[in-house]
Design an enzyme around this catalytic site. Sequence first.
Site, mmCIF file in Angstrom:
data_model
loop_
_atom_site.group_PDB
_atom_site.id
_atom_site.type_symbol
_atom_site.label_atom_id
_atom_site.label_comp_id
_atom_site.label_asym_id
_atom_site.label_seq_id
_atom_site.Cartn_x
_atom_site.Cartn_y
_atom_site.Cartn_z
ATOM 1 N N GLN A 280 0.826 -1.199 0.000
ATOM 2 C CA GLN A 280 0.000 0.000 0.000
ATOM 3 C C GLN A 280 0.863 1.253 0.000
ATOM 4 O OE1 GLN A 280 -3.028 0.777 -0.516
ATOM 5 N NE2 GLN A 280 -2.940 2.925 0.106
ATOM 6 N N GLU A 281 1.965 1.211 0.711
ATOM 7 C CA GLU A 281 2.842 2.379 0.798
ATOM 8 C C GLU A 281 3.602 2.640 -0.500
ATOM 9 O OE1 GLU A 281 3.198 4.632 2.990
ATOM 10 O OE2 GLU A 281 2.337 3.871 4.841
ATOM 11 N N SER A 282 4.192 1.589 -1.069
ATOM 12 C CA SER A 282 5.151 1.815 -2.161
ATOM 13 C C SER A 282 4.985 0.888 -3.355
ATOM 14 C CB SER A 282 6.566 1.620 -1.625
ATOM 15 O OG SER A 282 6.772 0.255 -1.248
ATOM 16 N N TYR B 108 -6.812 3.629 3.435
ATOM 17 C CA TYR B 108 -5.510 3.005 3.677
ATOM 18 C C TYR B 108 -5.695 1.645 4.356
ATOM 19 C CZ TYR B 108 -0.700 2.776 5.658
ATOM 20 O OH TYR B 108 0.573 2.422 6.026
#
Length: 460
Positions: free
Chosen positions: A316-318, A443
Site C-alpha cells: 500500500q505504501e510503495s 488506507y
Amino acid sequence: MNHTVRNGMIASVTILAGLGLTQCSNRTDTANVSKATSVEAIQNDGDLIVLTLEGPTTYRGTRDGPVGYEAELVQQFADTLGVTPKFIKMNSIDELLKAMEKGRGHIAAAGLTITEMRGSRLTFGPAYKEVSEIVVCGPGVIAPKTAEDLLDVDLTILASSSYQETLETLRIDYPQLEWSTQNAGSAMPIIRRVETGAIDCTVADSHLAEYARRLFPDLKVSMSLTKPRPLGWVYNEKINGMDQALAGWFIEAHASGYLAELDESWFGHLDEFDYIEVLRFVERVNERLPEFRTYFETAASETEFDWHLLAAQAYQESHWDPDARSPTGVRGLMMLTNRTASEVGVTNRLDPAQSVKGGAEYLQRIYDRLPEDITGKDRTWFALAAYNIGLGHVYDARKLAVRQGLDPSSWDDIERMLPLLTRAKYYQTVKHGYARGYEPVRYVERIRDYYGMLRANVPV
C-alpha cells in the site's frame, strides 16, 4: 478477544461440559479417539482431535501453526475447553465424512454445508456461517446465467461436495446436465484449472469464489446455484456433552460478536473488487515480493505482526518499490519520513531491509501506545490508521465517537468518525484539527484487502 467475553465463553462451556465419565488416553492418533466418551475426558486428556480439509478459507498448516478461518474458530473453542486442537488433514470430503462415521475425530471443521443427505449420515453442531454456491468460469468462457446454460459448459466440481447434491437436484429438470468430479480439500485446485482453461467452469462457496478472484482476477463469477445455506461442524455424537458444549459456545460466540468479528477479519475486505488493481497486485506478488519477503519475515519475528500484514502495508505504501518517493518527502518500501526514520534508527530509507525493519518497529510503537481497551484485530487497524495519519488524529476521532454515543475502541465506529475531520464543524472542536480523514480509512481497507489475498494465497 475481549477478556470478559472470553471468560464468559469459558464459563458457559465448562458448565455444559462437566458431564464426563472416563479419561481419554494421552495418545493423539485417531485410532484412540473412540476412548474419549465425554467432553470431560477430552479435557482431562488435553487434546481435541479435529478432522479438517486444506483450503485458503479453511485450514493450512504452517511453521507457525494452523492458519485459516476454520482453524481460528476451532482454536477459540478449544481454548474455552482448556485443550489443544490437534488438526488431522483429510485428502477429500468423502474421506473426512467416512472418518467421522468411524469415530476417528472429536469434531470435523472444514467449512461443510449442512445438507439433508449429510444430516442423515452425521450429526452437525450449530450453524455459524451462511454461503451460497457460485458458478466460477474461466476468462474465455461465456459464463452461464441460467441452469439451462450449464448444459453448454465443461463442468468439473469437488467430489462428495454439497455442489454435487445441488447438481443432482438440477438434473431432475435438466436430464442432459453432466459434470466431472475431482477429489481435493477445497474447490481451489479446480478453480486453478478453470483459470488455465483446462476446464470451463466449476462451483465454489461464495466466500472462496471471492478469495479466488484475488488470485485470478480474470475469473468470472456468473451465477448462484443456491440461496445462502448454513455451514456447521460435524461432531462425534458418542462423546457425552459435546452437543451441549458446542451449542453453549456458539450461542456465546454469536451473542458476544466474536463470530461477526472473525467474519469481518477474514472476509470483510472482499466487498469491493477492483479488477485492474487486483491484476496489478497479482503480477507484483510474482515479480517483486520474492526479493523482499525475507525482510518482512524477519521484521515479523520481532513484532506483533505476521509478515503478510507487513508486506500488505508495504505494498500500500510503495507497491514494493524500494526507490519510491513522494512529493512530501517520504521514501522507500515503507515510505518513512526523515523524522520517523531517525526515531527507529534507519540511516538509509532506500535500503529495503532498513525500511522494512524501521517501518515495522514504528508500527509496533504505535500499537503499544494505543489504549488497552482497543483489542483484537481492531488494535491492528487502529495502529495502521495512526501510521498513516498520526496518533493524534486517531485520538480526535475517538473523542468524536464518544460524543456521538459510539464505541471509541471499535474500528467500525472510528472509520465512520475519521472522515468527519475534514469538516470544520468537527475538526474545530478537537485538539489536532483538520485531517484528510478519508485517507486512513481507505488506507486500512486496502491493506486488509492485500493482507487477505496474501494470507490466502501466498504460502508461509
